[in-house]
Design an enzyme around this catalytic site. Structure first.
Site: not given
Ligand code: ADP
Ligand code: MG
Ligand code: MG
Length: 557
Positions: A208, A211-212, A215, A230, A279-280, A328, A346
């Site tokens: 996925g 923002g920065f 992942v 991430k 954790t995945i 959130d 997140d």
């Molecule tokens: P941000 O805070 O920058 O929005 P996120 O934590 O939401 O980042 O992660 C971005 C994307 O990555 C998520 O929308 C999801 O699709 C994927 N993702 C994030 N964490 C996991 C995880 N632990 N396992 C699988 N996919 C993840």
């Molecule tokens: Mg975030």
């Molecule tokens: Mg997010």
């Protein structure tokens, strides 16, 4: 097939194969050595006992005992840390006097997680073995008459458990820290505290976009465990003022240990990025499952929605007990693992309240989910998260938000007006119980809203459809999820649809930035690291003791 499609197929097959390698072992990202890198695995070697002075001092400094300057915290070292707990239990097992207490502790914990139908039998066994003074080898003489009476008359073992813990804490710790098992614990702590860098991981496909940075799925080379990595691009963070948020997320995640919240196992840096290894969650997010699995039947049956809602409640309760407001909660941020259990993810918008502070302020969240008091700019507390829970349950069932359709072209101002003024309407998809719980959560006045009271969600857990859930077994991860994601499916967008980042220009990293990156990159997080070492079989490989009772070589001074 176009090039992008081909790329996705190749990326998916490597990733699905890595997941498959791990089946049969621990499964669920654990595994018995499949996919390990032999060279990195060989680096997991316990140090000789003569090299433990520094780590011993660090353990005392990091986890001081509240009662003695020369002892570590019992809670941390013998209870919370999984490897610490194993070795402490082994110490009790091999000790003539402490052994009954160790067995009683184990038996009470097992009892807590048992099914109703087994409780009576297990309880009677505890009474027969540990509460009978005619059996001196297993009798627990430290138990009070009241604790034994509570067990015999009411089948209540809470007092016995509390007294056992108290006995172990006050009577065994001093002897334990002088024993070989504690030295073994320090050997593992030494390993845990080794610096961690990108050479310890290999990346698989992107899961996925954040923002920065991306992942990615990744694998800890030494053990074979799969994680999500991430990545936060350093220059992009600096350019967009992301330091504070990144640190908040890291600090909050490393403090929390709940099976209902993604856990952080490592924080490290590479040349270009800060990395959070978590954790995945292979099963995709709840938004995907509500809308994109079956276009003709969107939304979940009530029972499925309430299973997820119950796990979310456990996650929220843990956050709130740790003074953290999530802000959130929404289907997109709730992720499924291989088995179909969900966790909150997140935590970038979360905020920690200081000791003694019970309200906070600030506009944060997602339109359509934010509680009325937050929208009005008033001070608020944990109750905002129960409003978002109400919106989330509603959306799981109706495949539409209570205040906003998916994809509806509507201004945030109008959504805000609806949240402040309108009541949600409920279709026939909601049973009376379900409607009652949603209404109680979507109550506009936070003081009247169902939620977190006196340190727990006790009232909520008994409300409506929640009343039928066995919370003890849910909390222990023992209830079967209503839906199990397919192990061969990748619940993520195609790699070429994830979207690329534009390059960051005009940013220079100076000493001050480097100091921040160093402070972020603290390496392994103790509890999840120890879980990985146990789950992947490495603990058993390394924790060897000669059968004749002599000391292992690496513990001989
Ligand atoms: P941000 O805070 O920058 O929005 P996120 O934590 O939401 O980042 O992660 C971005 C994307 O990555 C998520 O929308 C999801 O699709 C994927 N993702 C994030 N964490 C996991 C995880 N632990 N396992 C699988 N996919 C993840
Ligand atoms: Mg975030
Ligand atoms: Mg997010």
């Amino acid at each position: 097939m176009d090039i992008g499609g081909l790329e996705t197929v190749v990326a998916n097959s490597a990733y699905v194969a890595a997941r498959g390698d791990l089946d049969g072992g621990g499964g669920g990202g654990g595994g018995g050595g499949g996919g390990r890198d032999r060279k990195m695995h060989a680096r997991l070697k316990l140090p000789h006992v003569l090299r433990l002075d520094e780590v011993q001092a660090r353990v005392l400094a990091l986890y001081p005992s509240p009662s003695s300057p020369t002892l570590p915290s019992f809670e941390q070292v013998c209870h919370l840390e999984p490897i610490g707990r194993h070795l402490f239990r082994q110490f009790l097992e091999t000790h003539k006097l402490f052994r009954p207490a160790g067995e009683l502790l184990q038996a009470c914990e097992d009892l807590d997680m048992s099914e109703e139908s087994e409780r009576l039998k297990k309880g009677q066994k505890i009474i027969a073995e540990h509460m009978d003074d005619k059996k001196p080898a297993s009798f627990c003489s430290f138990l009070s008459a009241a604790a034994m009476e509570a067990a015999r008359a009411h089948g209540s073992f809470a007092e016995a458990l509390a007294e056992t813990t108290e006995f172990l804490q006050s009577r065994t710790l001093a002897e334990y820290v002088e024993s070989p098992r504690y030295l073994r614990y320090l050997q593992f702590k030494w390993l845990e505290m080794q610096p961690i860098g990108e050479e310890w991981f290999s990346d698989f496909r992107v899961l996925g976009k954040g923002g920065f940075g991306e992942v990615c799925a990744c694998q800890a080379k030494a053990t074979g465990k799969l994680y999500a990595n991430k990545k936060l691009n350093k220059k992009r963070l600096k350019k967009r003022g992301g330091y504070e948020g990144a640190l908040v997320e890291k600090v909050i995640l490393e403090k929390l240990h709940s099976r209902f919240i993604v856990s952080l196992s490592y924080a490290f840096q590479s040349k270009l990025e800060l990395c959070l290894v978590m954790t995945i969650m292979n099963g995709g997010d709840l938004r995907f499952h509500i809308y994109d699995v079956d276009d003709a039947n969107q939304g979940f049956p009530e029972a499925r929605a309430f299973f997820y809602a119950a796990q979310i409640v456990c996650g929220l309760e843990h956050l709130h007990q740790n003074r953290i407001v999530y802000r959130d909660l929404k289907p997109e941020n709730v992720l499924l693992d291989d088995m179909g259990h969900v966790r909150l993810s997140d935590l970038g918008l979360a905020i920690e309240m200081k000791e003694g502070q019970d309200m906070t302020k600030g506009y944060a969240g997602t339109p359509g989910f934010m509680a009325p008091e937050l929208l009005k700019g008033e001070a608020y507390d944990y109750s905002v998260d129960y409003f978002t829970l109400g919106v989330t349950i509603y959306e799981m069932i109706q495949a539409k938000g209570p205040f906003r359709y998916r994809g509806e072209k509507v201004e945030n101002k109008e959504v805000k007006r609806r949240i402040l003024e309108d009541d949600a309407s409920y279709s026939e998809r909601f049973s009376a119980d379900c409607r009652a719980t949603c209404k109680a959560l979507l109550t506009k006045d936070p003081a009247m809203r169902l939620g977190f009271r006196d340190g727990s969600c006790g009232e909520l857990k008994k409300h409506g459809l929640f009343a039928s859930i066995n919370w003890g077994r849910l909390q222990a991860g023992l209830l079967d999820p209503p839906f199990v994601p397919d192990s061969k499916t990748v619940y993520a967008k195609d790699v070429n649809e994830v979207g690329a980042f534009s390059s960051v220009r005009g940013v220079n990293l100076v000493e001050e930035d480097k100091a921040f990156f160093d402070s972020f990159s603290t390496g392994s997080i103790p509890i999840p690291w120890q879980e990985e070492i146990i789950e992947t079989g490495v603990f058993e490989e390394l924790n060897l003791w000669p059968a004749d009772g002599s000391l292992p070589d690496n513990l001989c001074k």
